[in-house]
Design an enzyme around this catalytic site. Sequence first.
Site, PDB file in Angstrom:
ATOM      1  CG  ASN A   9      62.755  10.410  -3.722  1.00 33.39           C
ATOM      2  OD1 ASN A   9      62.624  10.003  -2.571  1.00 33.39           O
ATOM      3  ND2 ASN A   9      62.767  11.699  -4.026  1.00 33.39           N
ATOM      4  CE  LYS A  11      59.126  12.765  -4.837  1.00 37.38           C
ATOM      5  NZ  LYS A  11      58.864  14.034  -5.454  1.00 37.38           N
ATOM      6  CG  HIS A  94      64.729  15.690  -3.887  1.00 35.09           C
ATOM      7  ND1 HIS A  94      63.582  16.443  -3.875  1.00 35.09           N
ATOM      8  CD2 HIS A  94      64.528  14.701  -4.798  1.00 35.09           C
ATOM      9  CE1 HIS A  94      62.716  15.931  -4.736  1.00 35.09           C
ATOM     10  NE2 HIS A  94      63.266  14.870  -5.307  1.00 35.09           N
ATOM     11  CD  GLU A  96      60.001  16.627  -3.183  1.00 34.74           C
ATOM     12  OE1 GLU A  96      60.245  15.715  -2.382  1.00 34.74           O
ATOM     13  OE2 GLU A  96      59.466  16.443  -4.294  1.00 34.74           O
ATOM     14  CD  GLU A 166      65.175  14.603  -9.305  1.00 38.77           C
ATOM     15  OE1 GLU A 166      64.541  13.590  -9.593  1.00 38.77           O
ATOM     16  OE2 GLU A 166      65.162  15.117  -8.170  1.00 38.77           O
ATOM     17  N   GLY A 172      56.970  15.788  -9.922  1.00 31.41           N
ATOM     18  CA  GLY A 172      55.639  15.573  -9.346  1.00 31.41           C
ATOM     19  C   GLY A 172      54.532  16.335 -10.056  1.00 31.41           C
ATOM     20  CB  SER A 211      56.802  13.707 -14.454  1.00 27.31           C
ATOM     21  OG  SER A 211      56.347  14.587 -13.443  1.00 27.31           O
TER      22      SER A 211
HETATM   23  C1  PEP Z   1      61.785  12.999  -7.517  1.00 28.42           C
HETATM   24  O1  PEP Z   1      61.202  13.127  -6.460  1.00 28.42           O
HETATM   25  O2  PEP Z   1      63.020  12.968  -7.528  1.00 28.42           O
HETATM   26  C2  PEP Z   1      60.994  12.899  -8.745  1.00 28.42           C
HETATM   27  C3  PEP Z   1      61.623  12.919  -9.892  1.00 28.42           C
HETATM   28  O3  PEP Z   1      59.631  12.785  -8.595  1.00 28.42           O
HETATM   29  P1  PEP Z   1      58.565  12.476  -9.754  1.00 28.42           P
HETATM   30  O4  PEP Z   1      59.079  11.312 -10.563  1.00 28.42           O
HETATM   31  O5  PEP Z   1      57.283  12.158  -9.027  1.00 28.42           O
HETATM   32  O6  PEP Z   1      58.453  13.710 -10.594  1.00 28.42           O
END
Ligand code: PEP
Length: 248
Positions: A9, A11, A94, A96, A166, A172, A211
């Site tokens: 992703n 983003k 997601h 976000e 997630e 993040g 992460s």
């Molecule tokens: C994501 O945006 O779905 C995500 C898991 O980000 P990150 O790996 O940076 O935590």
Amino acid sequence: MRRTIVAANWKMNGDKAEVAELLNGFKAQLDTNKADVVVFAPAVFLPKLETELADSAIQFGGQNAWTEPKGAFTGELSLGMLKEFGCTYVLVGHSERRTIFGESDELVAAKTKAALDAGVTPMLCIGETLEEREEGVTEKVVTEQVQAVIDVIGVEALADTVIAYEPVWAIGTGKTATAEQAQEVHAAIRAFIAKQSAEVAEKVQILYGGSVKAASAAELFAKPDVDGGLVGGASLLVEEFAGIVAAA
Ligand code: PEP
């Protein structure tokens, strides 16, 4: 046997030069025999992905789409548009989108249905906040998020989606859930689905996101109910992402 998926992703990151570099690196270094690889890129770069990945096993998708096929929805994209540009997947719900843009469980469910109707695989993101984890309601939160989608699409259609668990506190932040924490929630999600259809529970792929790094991927992916990963930050680094795919 569920095949592993490793998804990137990106983003709202990248410019033309960076995207070209990432695509060259991905084509050269990702071992697509290890896992299905999917790249979620900003919409303006999708035509570039369509061209560059035409002869590659790497699939790609949009990070968001609207529920309706066309009309007065300024700023939105339809699933038909994503499909025309070669997208096989779309991210739905997601965290976000849920937190910054206020997407409700109901809207996420409607988007999931619209994606299935358009023949684009929805990657349905669910997860609890830190407060919810600390209150001990993680399982309740994630299963309610799944049920909201089942209420709209029916349990059978869930087999045609991919779920990405997630934890919001791990996205993040550099804080990865331990492989045991991830497995516990993945198993709970699968058990919840199994109460409605054992067959769908066995089939649906449940990815972990939050992460994920090359160093943590192998242990996570080794867990029986973890079928791969959705990767944000580390997917903007070719070597790191190649390491995650290699861990599959
Ligand atoms: C994501 O945006 O779905 C995500 C898991 O980000 P990150 O790996 O940076 O935590």
